[in-house]
Design a protein around this motif. Structure first.
Motif, PDB file in Angstrom:
ATOM      1  N   GLU A 140       0.826  -1.208   0.000  1.00  0.00           N
ATOM      2  CA  GLU A 140       0.000   0.000   0.000  1.00  0.00           C
ATOM      3  C   GLU A 140       0.862   1.262   0.000  1.00  0.00           C
ATOM      4  N   ALA A 141       1.958   1.251   0.744  1.00  0.00           N
ATOM      5  CA  ALA A 141       2.849   2.413   0.785  1.00  0.00           C
ATOM      6  C   ALA A 141       3.498   2.650  -0.581  1.00  0.00           C
ATOM      7  N   ILE A 142       3.884   1.578  -1.237  1.00  0.00           N
ATOM      8  CA  ILE A 142       4.475   1.698  -2.570  1.00  0.00           C
ATOM      9  C   ILE A 142       3.449   2.263  -3.542  1.00  0.00           C
ATOM     10  N   ASN A 143       2.229   1.749  -3.482  1.00  0.00           N
ATOM     11  CA  ASN A 143       1.177   2.259  -4.361  1.00  0.00           C
ATOM     12  C   ASN A 143       0.912   3.735  -4.104  1.00  0.00           C
ATOM     13  N   LYS A 144       0.902   4.136  -2.855  1.00  0.00           N
ATOM     14  CA  LYS A 144       0.665   5.536  -2.509  1.00  0.00           C
ATOM     15  C   LYS A 144       1.801   6.418  -3.040  1.00  0.00           C
ATOM     16  N   ALA A 145       3.028   5.936  -2.927  1.00  0.00           N
ATOM     17  CA  ALA A 145       4.185   6.697  -3.384  1.00  0.00           C
ATOM     18  C   ALA A 145       4.152   6.925  -4.894  1.00  0.00           C
ATOM     19  N   PHE A 146       3.587   5.982  -5.616  1.00  0.00           N
ATOM     20  CA  PHE A 146       3.542   6.088  -7.070  1.00  0.00           C
ATOM     21  C   PHE A 146       2.146   6.439  -7.583  1.00  0.00           C
ATOM     22  N   ALA A 147       1.337   7.066  -6.748  1.00  0.00           N
ATOM     23  CA  ALA A 147      -0.046   7.371  -7.111  1.00  0.00           C
ATOM     24  C   ALA A 147      -0.175   8.594  -8.025  1.00  0.00           C
ATOM     25  N   GLY A 148       0.910   9.308  -8.269  1.00  0.00           N
ATOM     26  CA  GLY A 148       0.852  10.495  -9.121  1.00  0.00           C
ATOM     27  C   GLY A 148       0.627  10.132 -10.580  1.00  0.00           C
ATOM     28  N   GLU A 149       0.675  11.154 -11.432  1.00  0.00           N
ATOM     29  CA  GLU A 149       0.494  10.933 -12.865  1.00  0.00           C
ATOM     30  C   GLU A 149       1.598  10.029 -13.396  1.00  0.00           C
ATOM     31  N   GLU A 150       1.205   9.216 -14.343  1.00  0.00           N
ATOM     32  CA  GLU A 150       2.169   8.296 -14.929  1.00  0.00           C
ATOM     33  C   GLU A 150       1.935   8.200 -16.424  1.00  0.00           C
TER      34      GLU A 150
END
Length: 82
Positions: A48-58
């Motif tokens: 979940e922390a990894i997903n949150k860290a990469f939750a920005g635009e991609e």
């Protein structure tokens, strides 16, 4: 450390069965199950922390890589979410 817990009768019977089959004390069966659950919880929190860290635009490519990584992680590490 010793503690007292209450568990349902059917769960107790299952623990007894596993303990007899594996020739382990009940307490060791319970400690192993709790340890596995705690490790799984840590893995979920990290995921979940990894997903949150990469939750920005991609970019489109980033999205595909992320989806493939999530699928691989959930299939190999988590096996099933709690």
């Amino acid at each position: 450390m010793k503690t007292t817990i209450s568990i349902p009768d059917d769960m107790y019977k299952e623990i007894e069965k596993i303990a007899k089959e594996s020739r382990l004390p009940r307490s060791e069966v319970i400690v192993t199950a709790v340890r596995e659950r705690l490790e799984k919880r840590k893995s979920v929190k990290l995921f979940e922390a990894i997903n949150k860290a990469f939750a920005g635009e991609e970019t489109t490519g980033d999205g595909r890589v992320r989806q493939m990584s999530k699928k691989h992680y959930s299939m190999t590490v988590l096996k099933e979410r709690p």
